[in-house]
Design a protein around this motif. Structure first.
Motif, short mmCIF file in Angstrom:
data_model
loop_
_atom_site.label_atom_id
_atom_site.label_comp_id
_atom_site.label_asym_id
_atom_site.label_seq_id
_atom_site.Cartn_x
_atom_site.Cartn_y
_atom_site.Cartn_z
N THR A 33 16.51 46.72 48.34
CA THR A 33 16.56 48.18 48.27
C THR A 33 17.92 48.64 48.77
OG1 THR A 33 14.18 48.40 48.59
CG2 THR A 33 15.52 50.34 49.04
N THR A 34 18.63 49.33 47.90
CA THR A 34 19.96 49.85 48.20
C THR A 34 19.90 51.37 48.31
OG1 THR A 34 20.46 49.99 45.83
CG2 THR A 34 21.07 47.96 46.96
N ASP A 36 21.01 54.50 46.61
CA ASP A 36 21.50 54.94 45.30
C ASP A 36 22.77 55.77 45.51
OD1 ASP A 36 21.95 56.49 42.91
OD2 ASP A 36 19.90 56.03 42.29
N PRO A 42 16.49 55.76 47.79
CA PRO A 42 16.37 54.30 47.69
C PRO A 42 16.28 53.83 46.24
CG PRO A 42 14.26 55.26 48.26
CD PRO A 42 15.24 56.39 48.26
N ARG A 43 16.88 52.70 45.97
CA ARG A 43 16.75 52.05 44.66
C ARG A 43 16.35 50.60 44.93
NH1 ARG A 43 19.96 53.05 40.01
NH2 ARG A 43 21.75 53.64 41.28
N THR A 44 15.25 50.16 44.34
CA THR A 44 14.75 48.80 44.59
C THR A 44 14.85 47.97 43.32
OG1 THR A 44 13.24 49.58 46.31
CG2 THR A 44 12.78 47.43 45.35
N TRP A 72 22.39 47.99 41.29
CA TRP A 72 22.31 47.67 42.71
C TRP A 72 23.64 47.17 43.25
CZ3 TRP A 72 23.67 42.90 44.38
CH2 TRP A 72 23.56 41.84 43.46
N THR A 83 17.94 46.88 52.45
CA THR A 83 16.70 46.34 52.98
C THR A 83 16.23 45.23 52.06
OG1 THR A 83 16.07 48.48 53.92
CG2 THR A 83 14.32 46.87 53.63
#
Length: 278
Positions: A33-34, A36, A42-44, A72, A83
């Motif tokens: 998870t970064t 965005d 969050p972007r997973t 990502w 994460t």
């Protein structure tokens, strides 16, 4: 990968806490998870990862159809805070792209073991970036002692299945990445067993003397597996190591480990959650 399929993999990973089915079933998968870079949210992404023989984990930025580099990867260039979920633990980490010389060496050894990555590398118009995920802090994914023990055991089971698959692939010589994978498994098992011997088993001894025979057997099995781990490391460290020798040792080790994990769960899972914390 289409967005809906990617989300299905993420959902399955979280529902089954690290286990996925289909084409990814015998792959090393984590959720990254970064932040965005456009929205700040969050972007997973579900990604395959490489073992590194140290505390860090490596991921290769393979194009995913969203552009020349995956979203990502662009995110971590803007903000390295990430994460990582691996099924057993949720880890806060910092993502750092590897320098060119280290990147190329990582992709070389991984592509020699993984035909899929070798194909991706051949099709790419530029070198594939590699990102190291360096842990900062972490917490178990489970809620209880028994839950966490089962999650850790299942993570070892998944890794053993992947290594058995890798060792069984065609070829005579033992590749560098397979050596690293075997050594990392050995190190992880040894650390886990030492932690149990020093931390969990004394508490079980104190509060459940009726399990003394079971705990004694578990300790003896830890000692026996330490010898097996040493044998595996000796075999893979040999200059003339080949897959057939490693495959035999891997099969022998994993059979012993899986029987041990099954017995430990049978004996300890029913009583762990009633033990005092710490």
């Amino acid at each position: 990968m289409p967005t809906d399929i990617a989300q299905q993999i993420i959902d399955e990973f979280r529902t089954h806490r690290g286990r996925v089915t289909g084409v990814l079933e015998n792959k090393r998968i984590l959720l990254l998870t970064t932040v965005d870079r456009e929205t700040g949210g969050p972007r997973t992404a579900a990604l395959e990862f490489l073992l590194d023989g140290s505390r860090r984990t490596l991921v290769v930025a393979v194009p995913d159809g969203t552009g020349p580099l995956p979203q990502w990867y662009e995110d971590v260039l803007a903000d390295p805070r990430v994460t990582v979920e691996n099924g057993a633990f949720t880890i806060e980490a910092r993502a750092m792209p590897l320098p060119d010389d280290e990147r190329d060496a990582v992709v070389d050894r991984a592509a020699a073991l993984d035909p899929g990555l070798a194909g991706e590398r051949s099709a790419a118009t530029a070198p594939l970036p590699v990102v190291a995920l360096n842990p900062v802090s972490g917490r178990p994914s489970g809620v209880t002692w028994s839950d966490n023990l089962k999650l850790i055991h299942d993570a070892f089971r998944r890794e053993m299945a992947v290594i058995r698959s890798e060792a069984a692939r065609p070829g005579t010589r033992l590749g560098a990445q397979l050596r690293i994978n075997c050594l990392t498994l050995c190190g992880g098992l040894d650390h886990h067993h030492r932690s149990e011997d020093a931390q969990m088993f004394p508490v079980v001894d104190e509060h459940h003397p009726e399990l003394a025979d079971a705990v004694r057997r578990l300790r003896e099995e830890h000692a026996a597996m330490a010898k097996l781990l040493g044998e595996l490391q000796r075999v893979i460290g040999s200059d003339d190591a080949d897959r057939s020798a490693v495959r035999a040792e891997v099969d022998r080790l994993t059979a012993a480990v899986e029987a041990h994990l099954d017995y430990e769960e049978e004996q300890l899972l029913p009583i762990l959650d009633a033990l005092p914390a710490g």
